[in-house]
Design an enzyme around this catalytic site. Structure first.
Site, PDB file in Angstrom:
ATOM      1  N   ARG A  87      39.578  -1.469 -12.039  1.00  0.00           N
ATOM      2  CA  ARG A  87      38.172  -1.788 -11.900  1.00  0.00           C
ATOM      3  C   ARG A  87      37.262  -0.506 -11.943  1.00  0.00           C
ATOM      4  NH1 ARG A  87      35.952  -6.637 -11.709  1.00  0.00           N
ATOM      5  NH2 ARG A  87      38.218  -7.475 -11.827  1.00  0.00           N
TER       6      ARG A  87
ATOM      7  N   TYR B  19      36.787  13.283  -0.589  1.00  0.00           N
ATOM      8  CA  TYR B  19      35.260  13.406  -0.834  1.00  0.00           C
ATOM      9  C   TYR B  19      35.519  14.638  -1.977  1.00  0.00           C
ATOM     10  CZ  TYR B  19      31.799  10.485   0.601  1.00  0.00           C
ATOM     11  OH  TYR B  19      30.825   9.489   0.716  1.00  0.00           O
TER      12      TYR B  19
ATOM     13  N   GLU C 274      32.348  15.289  -4.347  1.00  0.00           N
ATOM     14  CA  GLU C 274      31.114  15.114  -5.178  1.00  0.00           C
ATOM     15  C   GLU C 274      31.142  16.148  -6.280  1.00  0.00           C
ATOM     16  OE1 GLU C 274      28.912  14.867  -1.465  1.00  0.00           O
ATOM     17  OE2 GLU C 274      27.861  13.030  -2.354  1.00  0.00           O
TER      18      GLU C 274
ATOM     19  N   LYS D 193      39.238  -4.590 -18.260  1.00  0.00           N
ATOM     20  CA  LYS D 193      39.215  -5.617 -19.137  1.00  0.00           C
ATOM     21  C   LYS D 193      40.521  -5.569 -19.972  1.00  0.00           C
ATOM     22  CE  LYS D 193      34.396  -6.827 -18.389  1.00  0.00           C
ATOM     23  NZ  LYS D 193      33.638  -5.633 -17.912  1.00  0.00           N
TER      24      LYS D 193
ATOM     25  N   THR E 228      34.393  -0.198 -19.790  1.00  0.00           N
ATOM     26  CA  THR E 228      35.208  -0.563 -18.625  1.00  0.00           C
ATOM     27  C   THR E 228      36.675  -0.477 -18.650  1.00  0.00           C
ATOM     28  OG1 THR E 228      35.077  -2.923 -18.712  1.00  0.00           O
ATOM     29  CG2 THR E 228      33.362  -1.991 -17.185  1.00  0.00           C
TER      30      THR E 228
ATOM     31  N   ASP F 150      28.053  -0.423 -25.890  1.00  0.00           N
ATOM     32  CA  ASP F 150      28.733  -0.917 -24.657  1.00  0.00           C
ATOM     33  C   ASP F 150      30.214  -1.704 -24.828  1.00  0.00           C
ATOM     34  OD1 ASP F 150      29.930  -2.014 -22.512  1.00  0.00           O
ATOM     35  OD2 ASP F 150      27.795  -2.696 -21.690  1.00  0.00           O
TER      36      ASP F 150
HETATM   37  N1  DSN Z   1      31.244 -10.209 -15.777  1.00  0.00           N
HETATM   38  C1  DSN Z   1      31.656  -9.817 -16.988  1.00  0.00           C
HETATM   39  C2  DSN Z   1      32.188 -10.730 -17.935  1.00  0.00           C
HETATM   40  O1  DSN Z   1      32.828 -11.623 -17.329  1.00  0.00           O
HETATM   41  O2  DSN Z   1      32.175 -10.427 -18.937  1.00  0.00           O
HETATM   42  C3  DSN Z   1      30.900  -8.683 -17.519  1.00  0.00           C
HETATM   43  O3  DSN Z   1      30.465  -7.662 -16.734  1.00  0.00           O
END
Ligand code: DSN
Length: 433
Positions: free
Chosen positions: A252, A71, A73, A246, A243, A217
């Site tokens: 993730r 933990y 925080e 990707k 993120t 974003d």
């Molecule tokens: N669900 C994702 C996508 O496939 O683009 C975006 O959050």
């Protein structure tokens, strides 16, 4: 003194290997077998889901480590629990690497996901009831850019821009006139299914003219930005969210980047504003993925993600399919299935039966629901990571066309499936063995 005791304690304790598949196999065979089956599924199918990728063994080891037990925080040097000395170092490494990858002054690596990153960014920058201007979900935006069903459409007054009906490109003049008319507090640039370069410089100008902040974003294209295959939003945006799972090819999770002037506000909006304890194992894995993104080879990977998507677009167009916007500049291709007289759902299912995994997607001005959809989204991060050659990408593209033209033909399906299995055998998932 305490530090010396700690150091000797940690260096003398012998530790088992942090990873052991035997433990799961013997304690919980049900879960072990399910994970094995998923491993088998990923190994024997071609993944064209634009938001997915395959992480390295190093990322997976960090993710599976005992850091999940801790933990922490707060932030490095300012935690609410003791025993945080090492995780402080880990988070600092992750932050410094994120700053180096993107060339920014401040990074927060704690958001559990891209949606959490957006939530925290809005919380930091604007008050509830303010107007946000983002890309319409059905034109390629994201749920968190103002869709009614998401917090972003419930807590804020949402205005949306889309793409031009003829070109399928963002109409920046329209964005400007909407911004000047609606006077949003925040403009959001970024998308989940927009296949073209987004001009962050124009978005920056529009935001300044309208007196709004600009949030980019970068979730889908973060890896392309890191590898120099998409222009960077850093000179133009006030805040960048993204993120790691990707195109960036990490675990993730989410992150937020900004100038140091917004740093304190962003950090307190993440914790304690919207999250509790950070996921230290994920933060360690993010640090590994940022390190990978700093390697010169990551540039080649990012360029290849784009060139592979361009091969798919060319082949599909050559075969007479309608590719939205006439091609791609990034990692994804959006296919309009109208002239094949089939829905996205039918296309997705037919391809899956042949071993090709992709997702149905609404196309701009689609009249179908997202569950059925009139389009198909094809992405290249995972096949690029697996090392498919340009000829193999061409072959996959032709196989896709064959399946879409004859979705009910068993002979086409069997032929494509055999070819998929052969290609998969040549390209095992990195680090999955
Ligand atoms: N669900 C994702 C996508 O496939 O683009 C975006 O959050």
């Amino acid at each position: 003194m305490v530090d010396r005791i700690r150091a000797s304690l940690y260096s003398t304790v012998s530790m088992e290997s942090p990873l052991s598949s035997d433990a799961l196999r013997s304690f919980d065979p049900e879960l072990f077998n399910l994970i094995q089956r998923e491993h088998q599924r990923q190994s024997t199918t071609i993944d064209l889901i634009a938001s997915e990728n395959h992480v390295s063994r190093a990322v997976r080891e960090a993710l599976g480590s005992l850091l999940t037990d801790k933990y922490a925080e707060g932030y490095p040097g300012r935690r609410y629990y003791s025993g945080c000395g090492i995780v402080d170092e880990i988070e600092t490494v992750a932050i410094n690497r994120a700053k180096a990858v993107f060339g920014v002054e401040h990074a927060n690596v704690q958001p559990h996901s891209g949606s959490q990153a957006n939530f925290a960014a809005y919380l930091a920058l604007i008050s509830s009831g303010s107007t946000i201007l983002g890309m319409d979900l059905s034109h390629g935006g994201h749920l968190t850019h103002g869709a009614e069903v998401s917090f972003s459409g419930k807590f804020f007054r949402s205005a949306t821009y889309g793409v031009d009906r003829k070109t399928s490109l963002i109409d920046y003049d329209h964005v400007r006139s909407l911004a000047l008319h609606q006077r949003p507090s925040l403009i959001i640039a970024g998308a989940s299914s927009y296949p073209r370069v987004i001009n962050f410089s124009i978005f920056g100008e529009i935001a300044r003219e309208a007196g709004a902040l600009l949030l980019v974003d970068s979730a889908h294209i973060a890896g392309l930005i890191a590898g120099g295959a998409h222009p960077s939003p850093v000179p133009h945006a006030d805040i960048i969210t993204g993120t790691t799972q990707k195109t960036l090819r990490g675990p993730r999770g989410g992150f937020i980047l900004c100038k140091s002037t917004f740093g304190t506000k962003i950090d307190s909006a993440v914790f304690p504003g919207s999250q509790g304890g950070p996921l230290m194992h994920t933060i360690a894995a993010k640090a590994v993925c940022f390190q990978e993104a700093l390697l010169p080879s990551f540039k080649d990977y990012a360029q290849t993600v784009v060139s592979n998507a361009q091969i798919i677009a060319e082949e599909l167009i050559e075969a007479g399919l309608r590719v939205v916007s006439g091609g791609t500049d990034n990692h994804l291709v959006l296919v309009d299935l109208a002239n094949l007289n089939m829905t996205g759902k039918e296309a997705q299912d037919a391809l899956e039966r042949a071993g090709i995994v992709a997702n149905r997607n609404k196309i701009p001005y689609d009249t179908r629901s997202a569950m059925i959809a009139g389009g198909l989204r094809l992405g290249t991060p995972a096949i690029t990571t697996r090392g498919f050659s340009p000829d193999e990408v061409r072959a996959i593209s032709r196989d896709i066309c064959a399946v879409l033209r004859e979705p009910n033909s068993e002979s086409v399906r069997d032929r494509v499936h055999r070819s998929v299995l052969e290609m998969c055998e040549r390209h095992p998932i990195p680090g999955a063995d």
